[in-house]
Design a protein around this motif. Structure first.
Motif, PDB file in Angstrom:
ATOM      1  N   SER A  17       0.825  -1.207   0.000  1.00  0.00           N
ATOM      2  CA  SER A  17       0.000   0.000   0.000  1.00  0.00           C
ATOM      3  C   SER A  17       0.861   1.260   0.000  1.00  0.00           C
ATOM      4  O   SER A  17       0.533   2.244  -0.646  1.00  0.00           O
ATOM      5  CB  SER A  17      -0.943  -0.001   1.201  1.00  0.00           C
ATOM      6  N   SER A  18       1.973   1.238   0.722  1.00  0.00           N
ATOM      7  CA  SER A  18       2.834   2.410   0.741  1.00  0.00           C
ATOM      8  C   SER A  18       3.791   2.425  -0.443  1.00  0.00           C
ATOM      9  O   SER A  18       4.410   3.432  -0.729  1.00  0.00           O
ATOM     10  CB  SER A  18       3.633   2.451   2.044  1.00  0.00           C
ATOM     11  N   TYR A  19       3.919   1.308  -1.123  1.00  0.00           N
ATOM     12  CA  TYR A  19       4.837   1.198  -2.245  1.00  0.00           C
ATOM     13  C   TYR A  19       4.260   1.778  -3.533  1.00  0.00           C
ATOM     14  O   TYR A  19       4.960   2.015  -4.475  1.00  0.00           O
ATOM     15  CB  TYR A  19       5.214  -0.270  -2.437  1.00  0.00           C
ATOM     16  N   GLY A  20       2.944   1.999  -3.573  1.00  0.00           N
ATOM     17  CA  GLY A  20       2.334   2.599  -4.748  1.00  0.00           C
ATOM     18  C   GLY A  20       1.225   1.775  -5.349  1.00  0.00           C
ATOM     19  O   GLY A  20       0.569   2.202  -6.281  1.00  0.00           O
ATOM     20  N   PHE A  21       0.977   0.582  -4.831  1.00  0.00           N
ATOM     21  CA  PHE A  21      -0.118  -0.235  -5.344  1.00  0.00           C
ATOM     22  C   PHE A  21      -1.406   0.229  -4.703  1.00  0.00           C
ATOM     23  O   PHE A  21      -1.540   0.253  -3.484  1.00  0.00           O
ATOM     24  CB  PHE A  21       0.136  -1.716  -5.022  1.00  0.00           C
ATOM     25  N   ASN A  22      -2.367   0.630  -5.515  1.00  0.00           N
ATOM     26  CA  ASN A  22      -3.606   1.192  -5.003  1.00  0.00           C
ATOM     27  C   ASN A  22      -4.636   0.083  -4.837  1.00  0.00           C
ATOM     28  O   ASN A  22      -5.110  -0.488  -5.810  1.00  0.00           O
ATOM     29  CB  ASN A  22      -4.119   2.260  -5.966  1.00  0.00           C
ATOM     30  N   THR A  23      -4.989  -0.229  -3.592  1.00  0.00           N
ATOM     31  CA  THR A  23      -5.974  -1.276  -3.340  1.00  0.00           C
ATOM     32  C   THR A  23      -7.394  -0.732  -3.332  1.00  0.00           C
ATOM     33  O   THR A  23      -8.337  -1.496  -3.485  1.00  0.00           O
ATOM     34  CB  THR A  23      -5.699  -1.953  -1.995  1.00  0.00           C
ATOM     35  N   LYS A  24      -7.550   0.569  -3.141  1.00  0.00           N
ATOM     36  CA  LYS A  24      -8.884   1.172  -3.100  1.00  0.00           C
ATOM     37  C   LYS A  24      -9.055   2.072  -4.317  1.00  0.00           C
ATOM     38  O   LYS A  24      -8.846   3.274  -4.260  1.00  0.00           O
ATOM     39  CB  LYS A  24      -9.052   1.976  -1.820  1.00  0.00           C
ATOM     40  N   ARG A  25      -9.441   1.491  -5.406  1.00  0.00           N
ATOM     41  CA  ARG A  25      -9.611   2.264  -6.641  1.00  0.00           C
ATOM     42  C   ARG A  25     -10.946   2.990  -6.620  1.00  0.00           C
ATOM     43  O   ARG A  25     -11.898   2.544  -5.999  1.00  0.00           O
ATOM     44  CB  ARG A  25      -9.554   1.338  -7.851  1.00  0.00           C
ATOM     45  N   THR A  26     -11.017   4.089  -7.332  1.00  0.00           N
ATOM     46  CA  THR A  26     -12.263   4.836  -7.404  1.00  0.00           C
ATOM     47  C   THR A  26     -13.249   4.081  -8.278  1.00  0.00           C
ATOM     48  O   THR A  26     -12.871   3.396  -9.228  1.00  0.00           O
ATOM     49  CB  THR A  26     -12.030   6.236  -8.001  1.00  0.00           C
ATOM     50  N   ALA A  27     -14.510   4.203  -7.953  1.00  0.00           N
ATOM     51  CA  ALA A  27     -15.547   3.500  -8.696  1.00  0.00           C
ATOM     52  C   ALA A  27     -15.796   4.195 -10.026  1.00  0.00           C
ATOM     53  O   ALA A  27     -15.559   5.387 -10.189  1.00  0.00           O
ATOM     54  CB  ALA A  27     -16.831   3.439  -7.884  1.00  0.00           C
ATOM     55  N   LYS A  28     -16.265   3.450 -10.975  1.00  0.00           N
ATOM     56  CA  LYS A  28     -16.526   3.947 -12.320  1.00  0.00           C
ATOM     57  C   LYS A  28     -17.811   4.765 -12.324  1.00  0.00           C
ATOM     58  O   LYS A  28     -18.811   4.362 -11.737  1.00  0.00           O
ATOM     59  CB  LYS A  28     -16.654   2.740 -13.240  1.00  0.00           C
ATOM     60  N   SER A  29     -17.788   5.920 -12.971  1.00  0.00           N
ATOM     61  CA  SER A  29     -18.990   6.741 -13.030  1.00  0.00           C
ATOM     62  C   SER A  29     -19.993   6.123 -14.000  1.00  0.00           C
ATOM     63  O   SER A  29     -19.628   5.454 -14.960  1.00  0.00           O
ATOM     64  CB  SER A  29     -18.646   8.165 -13.463  1.00  0.00           C
ATOM     65  N   GLY A  30     -21.263   6.343 -13.720  1.00  0.00           N
ATOM     66  CA  GLY A  30     -22.325   5.769 -14.537  1.00  0.00           C
ATOM     67  C   GLY A  30     -22.830   4.449 -13.988  1.00  0.00           C
ATOM     68  O   GLY A  30     -23.682   3.805 -14.591  1.00  0.00           O
ATOM     69  N   GLU A  48     -24.346   2.129 -10.448  1.00  0.00           N
ATOM     70  CA  GLU A  48     -25.332   2.379  -9.394  1.00  0.00           C
ATOM     71  C   GLU A  48     -24.721   3.137  -8.224  1.00  0.00           C
ATOM     72  O   GLU A  48     -25.378   3.959  -7.593  1.00  0.00           O
ATOM     73  CB  GLU A  48     -25.925   1.056  -8.903  1.00  0.00           C
ATOM     74  N   ASP A  49     -23.447   2.855  -7.908  1.00  0.00           N
ATOM     75  CA  ASP A  49     -22.796   3.530  -6.786  1.00  0.00           C
ATOM     76  C   ASP A  49     -22.483   4.987  -7.094  1.00  0.00           C
ATOM     77  O   ASP A  49     -22.594   5.848  -6.228  1.00  0.00           O
ATOM     78  CB  ASP A  49     -21.500   2.812  -6.418  1.00  0.00           C
ATOM     79  N   PHE A  50     -22.054   5.283  -8.331  1.00  0.00           N
ATOM     80  CA  PHE A  50     -21.700   6.639  -8.748  1.00  0.00           C
ATOM     81  C   PHE A  50     -22.436   6.997 -10.039  1.00  0.00           C
ATOM     82  O   PHE A  50     -21.849   6.983 -11.113  1.00  0.00           O
ATOM     83  CB  PHE A  50     -20.188   6.761  -8.953  1.00  0.00           C
ATOM     84  N   PRO A  51     -23.728   7.341  -9.956  1.00  0.00           N
ATOM     85  CA  PRO A  51     -24.479   7.669 -11.178  1.00  0.00           C
ATOM     86  C   PRO A  51     -24.091   9.043 -11.728  1.00  0.00           C
ATOM     87  O   PRO A  51     -23.545   9.887 -11.017  1.00  0.00           O
ATOM     88  CB  PRO A  51     -25.933   7.659 -10.704  1.00  0.00           C
ATOM     89  N   PHE A  52     -24.378   9.232 -13.026  1.00  0.00           N
ATOM     90  CA  PHE A  52     -24.160  10.533 -13.646  1.00  0.00           C
ATOM     91  C   PHE A  52     -25.150  11.541 -13.059  1.00  0.00           C
ATOM     92  O   PHE A  52     -26.265  11.191 -12.698  1.00  0.00           O
ATOM     93  CB  PHE A  52     -24.406  10.470 -15.161  1.00  0.00           C
ATOM     94  N   ALA A  53     -24.781  12.813 -12.989  1.00  0.00           N
ATOM     95  CA  ALA A  53     -25.676  13.889 -12.572  1.00  0.00           C
ATOM     96  C   ALA A  53     -26.022  14.686 -13.827  1.00  0.00           C
ATOM     97  O   ALA A  53     -25.198  15.440 -14.334  1.00  0.00           O
ATOM     98  CB  ALA A  53     -25.014  14.767 -11.529  1.00  0.00           C
ATOM     99  N   LEU A  57     -26.478   2.101 -18.216  1.00  0.00           N
ATOM    100  CA  LEU A  57     -25.899   3.108 -17.328  1.00  0.00           C
ATOM    101  C   LEU A  57     -26.943   3.614 -16.344  1.00  0.00           C
ATOM    102  O   LEU A  57     -28.146   3.393 -16.521  1.00  0.00           O
ATOM    103  CB  LEU A  57     -25.358   4.276 -18.146  1.00  0.00           C
ATOM    104  N   PHE A  58     -26.474   4.322 -15.315  1.00  0.00           N
ATOM    105  CA  PHE A  58     -27.362   4.876 -14.311  1.00  0.00           C
ATOM    106  C   PHE A  58     -27.085   6.367 -14.171  1.00  0.00           C
ATOM    107  O   PHE A  58     -25.939   6.804 -14.288  1.00  0.00           O
ATOM    108  CB  PHE A  58     -27.135   4.188 -12.962  1.00  0.00           C
ATOM    109  N   ALA A  59     -28.158   7.141 -13.901  1.00  0.00           N
ATOM    110  CA  ALA A  59     -27.999   8.594 -13.766  1.00  0.00           C
ATOM    111  C   ALA A  59     -29.115   9.158 -12.905  1.00  0.00           C
ATOM    112  O   ALA A  59     -30.214   8.610 -12.841  1.00  0.00           O
ATOM    113  CB  ALA A  59     -28.013   9.262 -15.127  1.00  0.00           C
ATOM    114  N   ASP A  60     -28.798  10.256 -12.242  1.00  0.00           N
ATOM    115  CA  ASP A  60     -29.794  11.055 -11.536  1.00  0.00           C
ATOM    116  C   ASP A  60     -30.148  12.213 -12.456  1.00  0.00           C
ATOM    117  O   ASP A  60     -29.325  13.093 -12.699  1.00  0.00           O
ATOM    118  CB  ASP A  60     -29.232  11.587 -10.211  1.00  0.00           C
ATOM    119  N   ILE A  61     -31.395  12.212 -12.974  1.00  0.00           N
ATOM    120  CA  ILE A  61     -31.810  13.222 -13.949  1.00  0.00           C
ATOM    121  C   ILE A  61     -32.703  14.241 -13.254  1.00  0.00           C
ATOM    122  O   ILE A  61     -33.708  13.888 -12.646  1.00  0.00           O
ATOM    123  CB  ILE A  61     -32.549  12.566 -15.133  1.00  0.00           C
TER     124      ILE A  61
END
Length: 111
Positions: free
Chosen positions: A18-31, A33-38, A59-63
């Motif tokens: 984790s401190s060496y640069g390997f990212n174990t917690k990647r950001t979720a993809k937009s679009g 259910e967890d991160f819908p488009f606005a 895809l998912f979005a909040d319209i």
């Protein structure tokens, strides 16, 4: 003095991944259910059109419908209009027939 004459092995501990640069917690993809488009549209009819596009592509979005503000569907357009990777035909090898149609080998004609 240096460690190489008196000490065998590493002086420092091996760093954790984790401190060496390997990212174990990647950001979720937009679009998703967890991160819908606005998205912002002006009419209900346009909202139905955009919802049809979203269901077609999975895809998912909040319209939000608001007539006083300008339409903002930049996130959706950016996702749907991704640039495609360009591919080129490979060049013929020396002993392959030439692509110009002369019947000669590539090395004797266009190479």
């Amino acid at each position: 003095m240096s460690d190489k004459f008196f000490f065998k092995g590493k002086k420092e501990k091996k760093p954790k991944h984790s401190s060496y640069g390997f990212n174990t917690k990647r950001t979720a993809k937009s679009g998703t259910e967890d991160f819908p488009f606005a998205l912002l549209v002006q009419t209900e009819a346009r909202k139905v059109e955009v919802e049809a596009l979203l269901t077609e592509h999975g895809l998912f979005a909040d319209i939000e419908v608001n007539e006083s503000k300008a339409e903002n569907i930049v996130e959706l357009e950016g996702f749907l209009n991704k640039p495609k990777t360009t591919t080129f035909e490979k060049t013929p090898k020396r002993n392959d027939p030439c692509s110009c149609g002369s019947g000669k080998k590539y090395k004797k004609c266009c190479g």
